[in-house]
Enzyme design. Structure first.
Site, PDB file in Angstrom:
ATOM      1  N   ARG A   1      17.506  13.239  10.872  1.00 17.37           N
ATOM      2  CA  ARG A   1      16.234  13.691  11.443  1.00 17.37           C
ATOM      3  C   ARG A   1      16.349  13.914  12.951  1.00 17.37           C
ATOM      4  NH1 ARG A   1      15.674  14.851   7.064  1.00 17.37           N
ATOM      5  NH2 ARG A   1      14.413  13.850   5.439  1.00 17.37           N
TER       6      ARG A   1
ATOM      7  N   ASP B   1      10.273   9.542   4.630  1.00 18.27           N
ATOM      8  CA  ASP B   1       9.680  10.155   5.812  1.00 18.27           C
ATOM      9  C   ASP B   1       8.173   9.857   5.905  1.00 18.27           C
ATOM     10  OD1 ASP B   1      11.992  11.370   6.864  1.00 18.27           O
ATOM     11  OD2 ASP B   1      11.903  12.875   5.287  1.00 18.27           O
TER      12      ASP B   1
ATOM     13  N   CYS C   1       6.278   9.755  -1.302  1.00 21.56           N
ATOM     14  CA  CYS C   1       6.226  11.194  -1.018  1.00 21.56           C
ATOM     15  C   CYS C   1       7.305  11.790  -1.898  1.00 21.56           C
ATOM     16  CB  CYS C   1       6.434  11.463   0.462  1.00 21.56           C
ATOM     17  SG  CYS C   1       7.806  10.574   1.211  1.00 21.56           S
ATOM     18  N   SER C   2       8.269  12.484  -1.353  1.00 22.24           N
ATOM     19  CA  SER C   2       9.340  12.984  -2.216  1.00 22.24           C
ATOM     20  C   SER C   2      10.415  11.917  -2.363  1.00 22.24           C
ATOM     21  CB  SER C   2       9.947  14.257  -1.622  1.00 22.24           C
ATOM     22  OG  SER C   2       8.987  15.283  -1.658  1.00 22.24           O
TER      23      SER C   2
ATOM     24  N   ASN D   1       5.503  18.774   4.833  1.00 19.61           N
ATOM     25  CA  ASN D   1       6.901  18.333   4.784  1.00 19.61           C
ATOM     26  C   ASN D   1       7.608  18.484   6.135  1.00 19.61           C
ATOM     27  OD1 ASN D   1       7.681  20.996   5.095  1.00 19.61           O
ATOM     28  ND2 ASN D   1       7.850  21.340   2.895  1.00 19.61           N
TER      29      ASN D   1
END
Lengths: 633, 793
Positions: free
Chosen positions: A384, A343, A338-339, A275
């Site tokens: 980010r 990302d 992904c989550s 992550n």
């Protein structure tokens, strides 16, 4: 401007991180956008420009005999170590920089004040340069199975997706909306890339809200629709790019991953990419290795390994390769998440597209890819990259990793990319610079709210203007490589000196081969030009021989072609310096070397050939050729 | 028939019959009635049996019709009718090469997985190599373009074998000595990092015994020097008339004189011929260079020890010297005498016209030979891979594995030491005297590296080869012992020369345009260490070579006897393959004058224009430096030189020199300093990874760059050619003849080159870049094969 109390400080030393030379002595200026350091001790004026937005951290170190040290770490991995004579000056610069580098309101970002003085039309044209619809058309969409819908025009499906999304034709509005309720943040499965040759598609979404047992019929239908859009394959992959443990932990929070039993004919896979927090600390460790003063071989290698950075890069690459293989060789569609699906999913999908499609390895292609998979699909650049003063835990080098993956591919396939390393570095710089509107905000909706299309400029036309210096002289053209099959063994991953040690002179592999090649290319052009010229002269002396006519026209064509895509005519000095980037003044360094270098190149050329008589002809022609080129530019 | 090419085939056809019996203990005596024993046989008598036998081959009268070149040991009923033909096609023996044993239906396994996939064929062992003749070679089409004419894809010279393992019931055991049980699988690790798996499960027991004990015996047991294949080959091989080779061999006094003149060392140094007939020392070459002021008696007195021997002179007059140290004497008086003698020597050198002398004892400042050997042993294990599963296992900790071998650190330390020496020579005008026990191991590494970095002449192919002749071959590097060619003493083994090549590779990798040769050249050179047909790497010293030359004058046939030198690349590679050894990006030094005087002057000016520490140093230091000579000469003697160069200052000088050089644009014909920070030092992938299929990268890698560059250069060339034609066309009279000229030009390799010569004064050394278009055309076609070469093989 209100933050700047001391706009100018004299007698400031700039220490070189690696060399033990006498530090430079000069003057420090603070402007609204940049910190500028002018080295007075050098024989020629040497300026160092640091954009405030590039500053990641400012530290005031304990007072020394020579003055008060100020250490600046930049987001583009420059480390500037100033020593300021008076403590008071240092403190003022320090407090100003703290404020200037962390704007609170979006309106304070450079993009809103940056004015390249171009007509308003150009700005609009600039924003229209990259049209994602064209890219979908290139993939053959709309077709029997896929359509571009405006289902999200009021952001009712998902507020981090763009208004127009590509979904299977078979999925009706109810399916789309139903599915969106079952996906984290409404990020439903949408098409990322369609491999036209076999109809296998790469789709992306966020994790399902499956918890331990929840199901959603519409979501299941959605996946079925995606699978059926690829009639050639009886199954599809669902790839969760997280480590299994992370995914399982998410189940407790009512999220998680797809249950293979609930979906028809899916093959579920985990690919363990860590992550954002792991990545952030890994980069931190890597940078510590970079900053070690004259590390031994063992320090470097163990440091590199312990940082785990290249292992993470490898994990992303492995995932990309898996996707590309599934699509190309198994002819199966893949759904990636992904989550939140902004990302790791962005990294993996864009990398897979890059591996599969040579278009994305061109200038335009990479722009489209970034615009499509990152900007449009809501990668949270603002968070980010830490554009604004905010939660440091949200900062993570996700895009940097993608850039590095591209670079690793370029190392393995030096002839497959139209652009060179500097293009990647330039993009990477601008992701952080906030000079252009593209990377502001977190998603399309937010960018609309910021009115970036009216108030700021787009990066892409600016880059295209400078295309010449970003060109890869080794590029073999669009057709030379189809899909890339990179090697993902550990030794295939190299430490990217050009990125992480970019501003450390002496650390760089001197790109002399590139230099030579640019020379070769310009030579070729000169020769072609003079050939044309001589051909043209020929009829005056004597009628051309019959067999000459065709070759003549060929050469003329060739030379016309080459002037249409002008190559670098004056090779730059890439050896000792990172090139002067951002001509508008973000980084300009030691421009002084260029003329002498140029001179040397010319000498080189002379020696190389020593064709005195040809030479004089060429020189005349060269100037003509230049004029001609100017017209094209 | 894959490995066959014209030359070797022809040689194979020259082979006479093989003896009927094989014997492990001694090479086979010639059959008493061998009808083919030719002229050479007479001269050799029974001493060199194989040579005698093959004398006929050497005579070149081998126009015999095709005939099975050996007698098979398989029982007659097994001999298939077509077998003789197949053998004739497959087995090529070199002159002097003897078939010793063979085994049929051997399975050469593919490494990829544990399964027994592979190709069946015949495994043979000769006095030169182990070879596998498989069915796979039947496909003639995919014969690689870049291939070694001596060593085929499935050939392993006996000296190239590193370790042999047998597999017994899934267990791996090292094989050596007398075997009681024979393994079901043979694993051969090669020094060039190939790994072969031969499954013997389907082979007859008797053949297994024979081949395994044969291979183990011939490759693992100690050998006598005279038993080297080198001698058999040199006796039997057809003697070519001397091939023109531009490599300076340094075996004649004139070579040294010219070198002195070239480097302008002749003012202060002289060539000695005192060692003719090896009167002074057997370690020293016949001719060597010492300071002018040194007396000949003192050289004789200590048998060449404690004598500073000249290696090279810098443009500023500072020189690089080496010296073998006196052994540590027990007796006080002897060591006292040594000390006085050395002090005397130093004093002589410290006097004008010499610069200050600084000694550097390499044995204390660099890793020992044992360390180097241990590091390399660990390092190569990373690449000697049994199967891909092992390989993938390295995945997680690749960098720490790499680190734990320490090899890269040793490479780095050598490069760093060389830069230090360069700094003394260039930056401080100081003579450097390298000291080592025999002055023939690390001395060779450092002195050659310094010369490669400082003298662009040594970055040309011939220059580099001359350098190896000068420093290594004539310098008395014990190749025989260090490579353990004779398997007599494992303790002496150390990959010193490989270490040097690895260091040079780092330089080549960092500054490709500065070198006339490519990394492929270095790789091929490293392979040549184990090919015992070249004498270059098979003797400990020049004396040993001379002492072992047969026929001490009374043998009329001795003129027949000639060792090959590895520098004759045409022995191993066809011209089109040799092109790959040349760097297409290399540009000749921009100087066309042959006169030596001008060379040095030009160089002098150029290098002075480089920013040196000296000019930049603080006034205080500069003052002190200028005074140095004076001080030392008159007051304090040599001790002060040590004081001045306290280690702290040394470090500062070093980094300052290193940094200031790296801050400036680079001159590929000037001083070249490598990056020695962590990221700068890399693994020589081509050499170490070339046999690992998993490391393969189709259409990528440095090779892709290389081919693209070649394409572009070809493009430039063809355009230039076109222009030249057009240009000459404008000359009125020439026009009529031109079409013909142009056509022939396509064929003649001379055309573009000759034309270029007319326009420019090209230096004597041929450039690869503009050599001949025919070769370049071939290269274009070769793109794919070239990929195979370094990425796949």
């Amino acid at each position: 401007m209100e933050h700047i109390t001391t706009p100018k400080v004299e007698n400031v030393k700039l220490l070189d991180r690696y060399t033990n030379r006498k530090p430079a002595n000069g003057t420090l200026y603070l402007t609204a956008t940049h910190l500028i350091y002018v080295d007075a001790s050098a024989e020629v004026r040497k300026e160092t420009w640091i954009l405030h937005h590039h500053i990641a951290t400012v530290e005031k170190l304990p007072l020394t005999t020579s003055g008060c040290p100020l250490l600046i770490h930049c987001k583009n991995f420059r480390v500037a170590h100033f020593v300021i004579g008076h403590e008071r000056d240092c403190h003022e610069v320090y407090t100003s920089l703290l404020k200037l580098s962390q704007p609170v309101k979006p309106e304070e970002l450079y993009a809103f004040s940056y004015n390249p003085k171009m007509p308003k039309d150009n700005r609009e044209i600039g924003w229209k340069l990259i049209d994602l619809k064209v890219d979908y058309q290139r993939m053959g969409i709309p077709n029997d199975f896929w359509e571009i819908t405006d289902a999200n025009k009021d952001y009712e499906v998902c507020n981090t997706y763009p208004p127009e999304i590509v979904v299977p034709k078979a999925a009706n509005k109810a399916t789309v909306l139903g599915s969106s309720k079952f996906r984290s943040r409404g990020r439903i499965p949408v098409l990322s890339y369609l491999y036209k040759e076999n109809n296998a598609a790469i789709c992306r979404c966020s994790q399902p809200l499956s918890g331990f047992s929840a199901r959603c019929l519409e979501d299941e239908q959605m996946l079925q629709a995606i699978r059926q859009a690829n009639p050639g394959s009886p199954f599809m992959y669902v790839v969760d790019t997280r480590p299994k443990l992370n995914a399982m932990a998410n189940r407790a929070a009512g999220k998680g991953y797809e249950n293979e039993d609930n979906y028809d004919n899916i093959r579920f896979k985990f690919i363990g990419i860590e992550n954002i927090h792991v990545m952030r600390s890994s980069l931190q460790k890597l940078l510590e290795v970079c900053e070690t003063k004259s590390p031994s071989m063992s320090d470097f290698l163990t440091g590199l390994e312990n940082s785990g950075w290249l292992r993470h890069i490898k994990a992303v690459m492995d995932a990309g390769v898996f996707l590309a293989k599934a699509v190309k060789e198994e002819k199966a569609s893949v759904l990636v998440h992904c989550s939140d699906g902004w990302d790791r999913t962005a990294q993996v999908c864009s990398l897979a597209s890059l591996l599969l499609d040579p278009f994305y390895r061109t200038f335009k292609g990479l722009m489209v890819l970034i615009e499509k998979e990152w900007i449009a699909m809501g990668h949270k650049f603002s968070h980010r990259c830490g554009h604004l003063d905010g939660d440091l835990k949200e900062v993570s080098p996700v895009f940097t990793q993608f850039t590095e993956c591209v670079w690793q591919l370029m190392q393995q396939f030096p002839c497959a990319f139209e652009f060179n390393e500097r293009f990647l570095l330039e993009i990477h710089d601008h992701v952080y610079s906030c000079q252009f509107g593209n990377f502001l905000g977190t998603c399309h909706r937010e960018r609309e709210a910021l009115k970036i299309f009216e108030k700021t400029h787009s990066l892409w036309p600016f880059l295209l203007q400078k295309k010449q210096e970003f060109r890869n002289p080794l590029y073999k053209g669009f057709t030379a490589y189809k899909e890339l099959k990179p090697n993902t063994l550990p030794f295939s991953f190299q430490f990217w000196c050009g990125m992480y040690n970019r501003f450390d002179k002496g650390m760089h592999p001197k790109q002399c081969v590139l230099d030579h090649l640019l020379n070769c290319m310009s030579q070729k052009m000169k020769l072609e030009d003079s050939a044309t010229d001589l051909e043209n002269k020929l009829p005056f002396l004597d009628g051309p021989l019959p067999d000459e006519v065709c070759s003549l026209s060929k050469i003329v064509n060739a030379s016309v072609e080459s002037s249409k895509t002008p190559m670098l005519n004056t090779p730059q000095d890439y050896e000792s310096e990172p090139p002067a980037l951002l001509t508008n003044g973000a980084i300009v360094e030691e421009v002084d070397i260029m003329p002498s270098r140029d001179q040397k190149n010319k000498e080189n050329f002379v020696n190389h050939h020593d064709l005195p008589d040809l030479h004089s002809t060429m020189e005349v022609i060269e100037s003509d050729a230049k004029k001609e080129k100017l017209q094209y530019q | 028939m894959g490995g066959v090419n014209y030359v070797t085939r022809r040689r194979a056809a020259l082979q006479p019959e093989e003896p009927d019996e094989e014997s492990w203990e001694e090479l086979v005596p010639p059959p008493p009635s061998c009808p083919l024993a030719g002229t050479a046989a007479g001269s050799w008598g029974g001493r060199e049996a194989p040579g005698a036998m093959l004398g006929k081959g050497a005579g070149g009268s081998g126009a015999k019709p095709a005939k099975p070149s050996f007698v098979s040991y398989v029982s007659p009923e097994e001999i298939h009718i077509k077998e003789p033909i197949e053998k004739e096609l497959n087995l090529h023996l070199l002159p002097g090469e003897l078939l010793l044993c063979e085994a049929n239906t051997v399975l050469k396994c593919v490494q990829e997985d544990g399964s027994n996939r592979g190709t069946y064929g015949k495994l043979i062992c000769t006095n030169f190599k182990i070879a596998f003749l498989g069915d796979e070679s039947a496909s003639d089409d995919n014969e690689p373009e870049f291939k070694n004419m001596i060593i085929g894809e499935n050939d392993i010279t006996l000296h190239c074998i590193d370790h042999i393992y047998g597999v017994y019931d899934e267990k791996k055991k090292s094989l050596s000595g007398q075997l009681k049980k024979y393994p079901e699988k043979l694993i051969i690790y090669c020094k060039d990092l190939r790994v072969f798996h031969f499954c013997l499960r389907y082979t007859k027991e008797e053949e297994v015994k024979r081949i395994v004990s044969g291979i183990v015996h011939h490759s693992q047991t100690p050998k006598l020097l005279k038993r080297l294949f080198l001698f058999s080959y040199a006796t039997a091989a057809p003697t070519n008339t001397d091939i023109q080779n531009q490599t300076v061999m340094f075996d004649a006094i004139k070579d040294w004189r010219e070198e002195l003149e070239r480097t302008k060392g002749n003012m202060k140094y002289k060539v000695l011929s005192a060692n003719e007939a090896y009167k002074v020392s057997e370690k020293l070459p016949l001719y060597f260079v010492v300071p002018m002021s040194l007396s000949e008696e003192s050289i004789l007195q200590y048998q060449g020890r404690g004598i500073p021997i000249w290696c090279w002179s810098c443009h500023n007059g500072a020189s690089l010297l080496k010296m073998s140290a006196f052994p540590k004497e027990q007796e006080d008086s002897t060591s006292q005498m040594h000390k006085i003698f050395l002090d005397g020597v130093y004093k002589t050198i410290n006097k004008p016209p010499y610069e200050v002398l600084k000694t550097d004892d390499l044995s204390s400042s660099l890793p020992s030979l044992q360390d180097i050997q241990a590091a390399y042993t660990r390092f190569k294990q990373l690449f000697l891979i049994d199967n891909s599963t092992d390989f993938w296992d390295t995945d997680v900790k690749w960098f720490s594995l790499l680190e734990s071998t320490n090899w890269l650190e040793i490479v780095r330390r050598c490069l760093k030491k060389a830069i230090e020496v360069v700094e003394y020579l260039e930056g401080q005008n100081t003579n450097i005297l390298l000291v080592e026990e025999n002055a023939s191991d690390l001395c060779c590494v450092i002195s050659s590296l310094v010369q490669v970095m400082m003298d662009s002449h040594y970055r040309t192919k011939f220059g580099f080869q001359s350098l190896i002749q000068k420093e290594w071959v004539m310098g008395g590097h014990c190749f025989l012992d260090r490579c353990n060619h004779l398997r007599q003493n494992d303790k002496e083994e150390a990959p010193v020369f490989l270490l040097f090549l690895d260091c040079v590779w780092q330089l080549v990798q960092q500054y490709p345009p500065a070198f006339e040769f490519t990394e492929t050249y270095l790789t091929v050179l490293s392979d040549s260490l184990y090919i015992p047909i070249f004498s270059t790497f098979f003797f400990n010293s020049q004396h040993q070579k001379d002492a072992n030359m047969p026929g001490d004058g009374h043998n009329a046939q001795s003129s027949h006897f000639r060792f090959l030198t590895v520098w004759d690349w045409s022995v191993q590679f066809e011209p089109k393959a040799q092109v790959l050894l040349n760097n297409p990006l290399y540009v000749e030094k921009p100087k066309l004058d042959k006169s030596q005087r001008k060379t040095t002057r030009f160089k002098h000016q150029r290098q002075l224009s480089l920013p040196l520490t000296q000019t930049k140093s603080s006034p205080k230091r500069g003052f002190f430096r200028e005074e140095t000579d004076h001080f030392i000469k008159n007051i304090l003697g040599k001790r002060i030189s040590k004081l001045i160069n306290s280690s702290d200052e040394l470090h500062n000088n070093f980094t300052e020199f290193y940094d200031s050089w790296h801050c400036k644009p680079i001159d590929f014909h000037g001083l070249l300093l490598p990056h020695i920070e962590g990221p700068g030092i890399k693994v020589w992938a081509q050499r170490y990874l070339r046999w690992i299929p998993e490391a393969q990268l189709l259409g990528g890698g440095t090779v892709a760059t290389a081919t693209k560059i070649l394409d572009m250069i070809e493009e430039v060339q063809s355009l230039q050619k076109k222009m030249d034609e057009k240009h000459s066309r404008t000359v009125p009279q020439g026009r009529e003849a031109l079409p013909m000229l142009r056509n022939s030009a396509r064929l003649s390799s001379l055309f573009p080159f000759a034309l270029l010569q007319r326009h420019s004064l090209k230096p004597v050394l041929p450039t690869s870049t503009w050599k001949d278009l025919e070769d370049e055309d071939d290269l274009a076609k070769r793109d794919d094969e070239f990929v195979d070469l370094s990425e796949v093989i």
